[in-house]
Write a protein that holds these residues in place. Sequence first.
Motif, PDB file in Angstrom:
ATOM      1  N   UNK A   1       0.841  -1.203   0.000  1.00 29.27           N
ATOM      2  CA  UNK A   1       0.000   0.000   0.000  1.00 29.27           C
ATOM      3  C   UNK A   1       0.873   1.249   0.000  1.00 29.27           C
ATOM      4  N   UNK A   2       1.887   1.261   0.847  1.00 27.05           N
ATOM      5  CA  UNK A   2       2.795   2.405   0.923  1.00 27.05           C
ATOM      6  C   UNK A   2       3.519   2.612  -0.404  1.00 27.05           C
ATOM      7  N   UNK A   3       3.984   1.549  -1.012  1.00 29.39           N
ATOM      8  CA  UNK A   3       4.711   1.656  -2.278  1.00 29.39           C
ATOM      9  C   UNK A   3       3.853   2.177  -3.414  1.00 29.39           C
ATOM     10  N   UNK A   4       2.661   1.645  -3.542  1.00 29.55           N
ATOM     11  CA  UNK A   4       1.755   2.081  -4.610  1.00 29.55           C
ATOM     12  C   UNK A   4       1.365   3.545  -4.402  1.00 29.55           C
ATOM     13  N   UNK A   5       1.014   3.885  -3.166  1.00 28.32           N
ATOM     14  CA  UNK A   5       0.626   5.262  -2.855  1.00 28.32           C
ATOM     15  C   UNK A   5       1.781   6.226  -3.107  1.00 28.32           C
ATOM     16  N   UNK A   6       2.961   5.833  -2.710  1.00 24.05           N
ATOM     17  CA  UNK A   6       4.146   6.666  -2.918  1.00 24.05           C
ATOM     18  C   UNK A   6       4.417   6.898  -4.403  1.00 24.05           C
ATOM     19  N   UNK A   7       4.255   5.870  -5.216  1.00 22.80           N
ATOM     20  CA  UNK A   7       4.462   6.000  -6.654  1.00 22.80           C
ATOM     21  C   UNK A   7       3.483   7.010  -7.261  1.00 22.80           C
ATOM     22  N   UNK A   8       2.220   6.898  -6.919  1.00 20.42           N
ATOM     23  CA  UNK A   8       1.213   7.809  -7.464  1.00 20.42           C
ATOM     24  C   UNK A   8       1.500   9.237  -7.006  1.00 20.42           C
ATOM     25  N   UNK A   9       1.856   9.413  -5.737  1.00 19.96           N
ATOM     26  CA  UNK A   9       2.182  10.753  -5.234  1.00 19.96           C
ATOM     27  C   UNK A   9       3.393  11.332  -5.957  1.00 19.96           C
ATOM     28  N   UNK A  10       4.384  10.508  -6.219  1.00 22.75           N
ATOM     29  CA  UNK A  10       5.591  10.971  -6.911  1.00 22.75           C
ATOM     30  C   UNK A  10       5.270  11.388  -8.348  1.00 22.75           C
ATOM     31  N   UNK A  11       4.393  10.644  -9.017  1.00 22.24           N
ATOM     32  CA  UNK A  11       3.995  11.019 -10.369  1.00 22.24           C
ATOM     33  C   UNK A  11       3.358  12.416 -10.385  1.00 22.24           C
ATOM     34  N   UNK A  12       2.442  12.662  -9.449  1.00 21.47           N
ATOM     35  CA  UNK A  12       1.781  13.968  -9.384  1.00 21.47           C
ATOM     36  C   UNK A  12       2.774  15.058  -8.999  1.00 21.47           C
ATOM     37  N   UNK A  13       3.703  14.747  -8.124  1.00 18.87           N
ATOM     38  CA  UNK A  13       4.720  15.732  -7.724  1.00 18.87           C
ATOM     39  C   UNK A  13       5.571  16.126  -8.925  1.00 18.87           C
ATOM     40  N   UNK A  14       6.032  15.151  -9.669  1.00 20.12           N
ATOM     41  CA  UNK A  14       6.853  15.420 -10.854  1.00 20.12           C
ATOM     42  C   UNK A  14       6.068  16.199 -11.892  1.00 20.12           C
ATOM     43  N   UNK A  15       4.815  15.811 -12.088  1.00 19.77           N
ATOM     44  CA  UNK A  15       3.973  16.523 -13.068  1.00 19.77           C
ATOM     45  C   UNK A  15       3.804  17.988 -12.660  1.00 19.77           C
ATOM     46  N   UNK A  16       3.726  18.238 -11.362  1.00 14.46           N
ATOM     47  CA  UNK A  16       3.595  19.603 -10.866  1.00 14.46           C
ATOM     48  C   UNK A  16       4.840  20.446 -11.099  1.00 14.46           C
ATOM     49  N   UNK A  17       5.975  19.788 -11.236  1.00 10.22           N
ATOM     50  CA  UNK A  17       7.234  20.496 -11.468  1.00 10.22           C
ATOM     51  C   UNK A  17       7.360  20.987 -12.903  1.00 10.22           C
ATOM     52  N   UNK A  18       6.455  20.566 -13.769  1.00  8.33           N
ATOM     53  CA  UNK A  18       6.549  20.936 -15.191  1.00  8.33           C
ATOM     54  C   UNK A  18       6.035  22.343 -15.448  1.00  8.33           C
ATOM     55  N   UNK A  19       5.429  22.955 -14.445  1.00 11.35           N
ATOM     56  CA  UNK A  19       4.842  24.284 -14.625  1.00 11.35           C
ATOM     57  C   UNK A  19       5.873  25.373 -14.611  1.00 11.35           C
TER      58      UNK A  19
END
Length: 75
Positions: A57-75
């Motif tokens: 659960x922690x790994x899957x959640x962490x992966x999804x959070x990291x994807x959104x974090x990286x996507x947010x850095x594109x701005x």
Amino acid sequence: MLDKNEKLQLKHLLQDPKWQVVERIVKLNLDRISMQSKLKDNEWDTLKATIFDEGQITGITSLIQELWKIAGESE
């Protein structure tokens, strides 16, 4: 590290309505893991199953959070 173009591609992917299917599968998978019985034949196996499931659960959640974090850095 991802370059600016890759971050932008990731942002577009996450904002695409088709991504909702992936998010739905993630949610169903997390729910399935959470709902599985952790009770096993002995204390050690119960503890091991609990830790393993929480790690998933922690790994899957962490992966999804990291994807959104990286996507947010594109701005």
